[in-house]
Structures are given as structure tokens and as C-alpha cells.
Design a protein around this motif. Structure first.
Motif, PDB file in Angstrom:
ATOM      1  N   ALA A 162       1.102  -2.768  -1.957  1.00 49.43           N
ATOM      2  CA  ALA A 162      -0.227  -2.425  -2.467  1.00 49.43           C
ATOM      3  C   ALA A 162      -1.308  -2.737  -1.436  1.00 49.43           C
ATOM      4  N   PHE A 163      -1.155  -3.836  -0.711  1.00 51.62           N
ATOM      5  CA  PHE A 163      -2.127  -4.225   0.310  1.00 51.62           C
ATOM      6  C   PHE A 163      -2.206  -3.179   1.407  1.00 51.62           C
ATOM      7  N   VAL A 164      -1.033  -2.721   1.879  1.00 54.23           N
ATOM      8  CA  VAL A 164      -1.017  -1.681   2.910  1.00 54.23           C
ATOM      9  C   VAL A 164      -1.648  -0.395   2.382  1.00 54.23           C
ATOM     10  N   CYS A 165      -1.284  -0.009   1.170  1.00 50.79           N
ATOM     11  CA  CYS A 165      -1.846   1.210   0.591  1.00 50.79           C
ATOM     12  C   CYS A 165      -3.363   1.115   0.469  1.00 50.79           C
ATOM     13  N   GLY A 166      -3.880  -0.076   0.213  1.00 47.81           N
ATOM     14  CA  GLY A 166      -5.325  -0.234   0.118  1.00 47.81           C
ATOM     15  C   GLY A 166      -6.055   0.169   1.381  1.00 47.81           C
ATOM     16  N   HIS A 167      -5.398   0.026   2.529  1.00 41.51           N
ATOM     17  CA  HIS A 167      -6.006   0.428   3.803  1.00 41.51           C
ATOM     18  C   HIS A 167      -5.878   1.928   4.064  1.00 41.51           C
ATOM     19  N   LEU A 168      -4.999   2.596   3.315  1.00 39.25           N
ATOM     20  CA  LEU A 168      -4.705   4.004   3.576  1.00 39.25           C
ATOM     21  C   LEU A 168      -5.257   4.931   2.494  1.00 39.25           C
ATOM     22  N   LEU A 169      -5.969   4.363   1.533  1.00 40.31           N
ATOM     23  CA  LEU A 169      -6.614   5.110   0.454  1.00 40.31           C
ATOM     24  C   LEU A 169      -8.084   4.713   0.411  1.00 40.31           C
ATOM     25  N   ASP A 170      -8.885   5.495  -0.276  1.00 46.16           N
ATOM     26  CA  ASP A 170     -10.323   5.245  -0.307  1.00 46.16           C
ATOM     27  C   ASP A 170     -10.777   4.446  -1.513  1.00 46.16           C
ATOM     28  N   ARG A 171      -9.904   4.294  -2.514  1.00 47.80           N
ATOM     29  CA  ARG A 171     -10.306   3.607  -3.729  1.00 47.80           C
ATOM     30  C   ARG A 171      -9.072   2.985  -4.384  1.00 47.80           C
ATOM     31  N   SER A 172      -9.316   2.121  -5.345  1.00 46.23           N
ATOM     32  CA  SER A 172      -8.212   1.499  -6.060  1.00 46.23           C
ATOM     33  C   SER A 172      -7.423   2.566  -6.809  1.00 46.23           C
ATOM     34  N   THR A 173      -6.113   2.584  -6.587  1.00 46.45           N
ATOM     35  CA  THR A 173      -5.255   3.655  -7.099  1.00 46.45           C
ATOM     36  C   THR A 173      -4.007   3.057  -7.734  1.00 46.45           C
ATOM     37  N   HIS A 174      -3.608   3.612  -8.875  1.00 47.43           N
ATOM     38  CA  HIS A 174      -2.393   3.167  -9.563  1.00 47.43           C
ATOM     39  C   HIS A 174      -1.186   3.621  -8.752  1.00 47.43           C
ATOM     40  N   LEU A 175      -0.383   2.673  -8.307  1.00 42.55           N
ATOM     41  CA  LEU A 175       0.754   2.966  -7.445  1.00 42.55           C
ATOM     42  C   LEU A 175       2.078   2.981  -8.192  1.00 42.55           C
ATOM     43  N   ASN A 176       2.255   2.057  -9.137  1.00 45.76           N
ATOM     44  CA  ASN A 176       3.572   1.858  -9.725  1.00 45.76           C
ATOM     45  C   ASN A 176       3.421   1.064 -11.016  1.00 45.76           C
ATOM     46  N   SER A 177       4.369   1.234 -11.916  1.00 37.15           N
ATOM     47  CA  SER A 177       4.448   0.406 -13.113  1.00 37.15           C
ATOM     48  C   SER A 177       5.825  -0.221 -13.167  1.00 37.15           C
ATOM     49  N   MET A 178       5.874  -1.497 -13.547  1.00 33.17           N
ATOM     50  CA  MET A 178       7.133  -2.225 -13.584  1.00 33.17           C
ATOM     51  C   MET A 178       7.433  -2.643 -15.015  1.00 33.17           C
ATOM     52  N   TYR A 179       8.620  -2.292 -15.474  1.00 32.79           N
ATOM     53  CA  TYR A 179       9.081  -2.686 -16.798  1.00 32.79           C
ATOM     54  C   TYR A 179      10.152  -3.754 -16.624  1.00 32.79           C
TER      55      TYR A 179
END
Length: 320
Positions: A162-179
């Protein structure tokens, strides 16, 4: 020579592993069948071995025989395994962290303003890795295009994903859900709204390199970016391990690693378990860097965009 029987009997190792699978494996019905299989194989003499490494190999084959879950295994460690739950994998990861520049062994500016950032051998726990990851991603931020090399990445921490994705996207984005198995509780993973340093951002060309070795959290990073339509994946289909796991010590040199949850991507509604992440541009892993660099240069030169497996957007928070 160290043997199982010097510290713990084979029967005790198998019974401990069977009980852990029954209690914790994310899929209860296969868990019962696998536990019964281990006990049956023990009674049949299939585990009459002397060395911990041999026992780990045979038991792992049996554990993966039902549904091919690569995270489900009896893992052998050459050094004595700490008794605390999860301590074995953290000890091994810490050694790798200290010898890989914090999981960022390569950052290079290629011809044409294309940055190459390798994340390997793992995406380490974020309390350790936030500083080296943030520094590397900030240095890469001004590049015109970015190639993220995950060919040697074999897993790690979803928070680091999620930290890496934060640098590669412009806003907070839902990446995954864990059950999780314990009550099927849901836990969502979002990229952070704010990151330290500069963002590469969500618009410039981004390529992710994969290989048949890319596994677990390394696969999640590739899969999340692919499903968001943010990155073009170049290389080989990945290993196919999507279930988060925990580890329990069952012998001085043996750790039972058991998946305790299942991932569900908000775009695809599924995950990469058993199938791997399929590249948008298939090629041999050894050719992936040259191929991605050529694609990036063509894109920057005004060429057409490469096809994405998915172009739909997952849920996004409003711009910060």
C-alpha cells in the motif's frame, strides 16, 4: 547430525501441524481433510525419516496436494527457529533486509528519462522499510516513466504494498480486501492519502516486471496496479500465492506456515491464487527490462498506449 527425534518425535510434529491446520487454515473444509491426510500418512509410515529437512519436504508435498496452496507448508530452517509465533520468518527477513539496502537493491536512470527501481528480495515490514522505500520512490519521482522490477520479489508486507502504491497513485485508493477465517471479518487495504517525499503520481507511464519467481506480496503489488489500469505488467506469469500466512514453530528447525486469510480485489472480485498474475506483455523474464524500456521510450515519443488487462477504477477517496 541433527535429527527430528533428538528434539521432538515425528509423530508430535505431525500432530502439532495437523492441529494447527485444523484450527487456522482459512478454508475449514479442506483444513479437516488435510489434517486427516497427515495423520493417515503418519500411520502408513510415509514420514519415517530422520532429518528435519526431509520431513519438511514430504509433509509440504502432502499439504499442497489438495488445492496447491503454496503458502501452506512445513518449512525447514537451517538455524534454530524461535519459539514465538511468527518469529522465524521475521528473523529470516531481517537478515535479508540488512543485506539488500532495505529491499531497494537497485535504482537507476535509464536512457530517455526512464527510471528503473528494483524491489527485492521482499517488501519488508513497513516499520523497517518505509525509509528506504520512501527515499527511493522520491528519487524516482521526477522521471518521465518508471519501471518497477519485481522479478526477484518473493513476498512481504501488504502495508508496504500500500505504501508503494501511494507513491504511484494520486489519491487514496482501495487496493484489496482481506477476509480472515476467525469470523470472516473483513479488513480493507487502501493506499495512503499522504506519502513522505514526492509522488511519481498516477499519470506517467508505469511498467512492472514479473517472473515465475514473483510471489505473494510481490504479486499483490503487480496485481493491484494492473487491476487499477495503472501499470503495464511485462514478463512472466507469477507463482500464484495470494493467501496471507502465519507461522508456528513445531520443532527446533521446523515452522508450520498456514494461510489464515484470503484476498479479494475490489476490481476483479477475486485474486491471483493458483493462477498467478498474467502479464499484459508476455515475454521471458530475462527480456522483460529491455522490452519495458522500449515500450516506455515509444510511449514517451508519442506512440500508442499498451493494452491493460483491466482499465476499470476501484473505489477512490476524493482528492486530498
Amino acid at each position: 547430525m541433527t535429527t527430528v527425534t533428538q528434539h521432538l518425535s515425528v509423530a508430535s510434529v505431525i500432530e502439532a501441524t495437523a492441529q494447527l491446520v485444523e484450527e487456522h487454515y482459512v478454508f475449514p473444509e479442506p483444513a479437516g481433510r488435510l489434517a486427516a491426510l497427515l495423520r493417515l500418512r503418519l500411520a502408513d509410515g510415509a514420514y519415517d525419516v530422520e532429518e528435519p529437512a526431509d520431513l519438511a519436504r514430504v509433509v509440504t508435498t502432502d499439504l499442497q496436494s489438495l488445492n496447491g496452496d503454496l503458502h501452506l507448508r512445513l518449512k525447514h530452517h537451517g538455524q534454530p527457529v524461535p519459539a514465538e509465533r511468527g518469529a522465524a520468518v521475521l528473523a529470516a527477513m531481517r537478515e535479508e533486509f540488512d543485506t539488500s539496502l532495505g529491499g531497494v537493491p537497485r535504482l537507476e536512470l535509464l536512457a530517455g528519462g526512464v527510471a528503473l527501481l528494483e524491489l527485492a528480495p521482499a517488501l519488508f515490514p513497513l516499520p523497517w522499510s518505509a525509509e528506504p522505500l520512501g527515499a527511493a520512490l522520491t528519487l524516482a519521482a521526477p522521471a518521465d516513466a518508471l519501471i518497477l522490477d519485481l522479478r526477484a520479489n518473493t513476498g512481504g508486507d501488504p502495508d508496504a504494498v500500500a505504501f508503494v502504491c501511494g507513491h504511484l497513485l494520486d489519491r487514496s485508493t482501495h487496493l484489496n480486501s482481506m477476509y480472515w477465517r476467525d469470523g470472516e471479518r473483513l479488513e480493507q487495504s487502501w493506499s495512503p492519502a499522504h506519502v513522505p517525499g514526492a509522488r511519481f503520481g498516477g499519470d506517467k507511464p508505469l511498467y512492472v516486471l514479473t517472473s515465475g519467481r514473483t510471489f505473494s506480496a510481490g504479486e499483490e503489488l503487480a496485481y493491484d496496479l494492473q487491476q487499477l489500469g495503472r501499470a503495464v505488467v511485462v514478463g512472466e506469469t507469477t507463482s500464484g500465492g495470494a493467501h496471507p500466512r502465519e507461522g508456528w514453530t513445531v520443532h527446533t528447525h521446523l515452522e508450520a506456515t498456514i494461510p489464515v486469510g484470503r484476498a479479494v480485489n475490489p476490481v476483479s472480485g477475486t485474486n491471483w491464487e493458483g493462477t498467478g498474475v498474467h502479464p499484459d506483455v508476455p515475454c521471458a523474464a530475462s527480456d522483460a527490462l529491455d522490452r519495458a524500456h522500449a515500450l516506455a521510450l515509444a510511449r514517451l515519443d508519442g506512440g500508442t498506449a499498451e493494452p491493460h488487462t483491466r482499465t476499470a477504477n476501484a473505489a477512490e477517496a476524493p482528492p486530498s
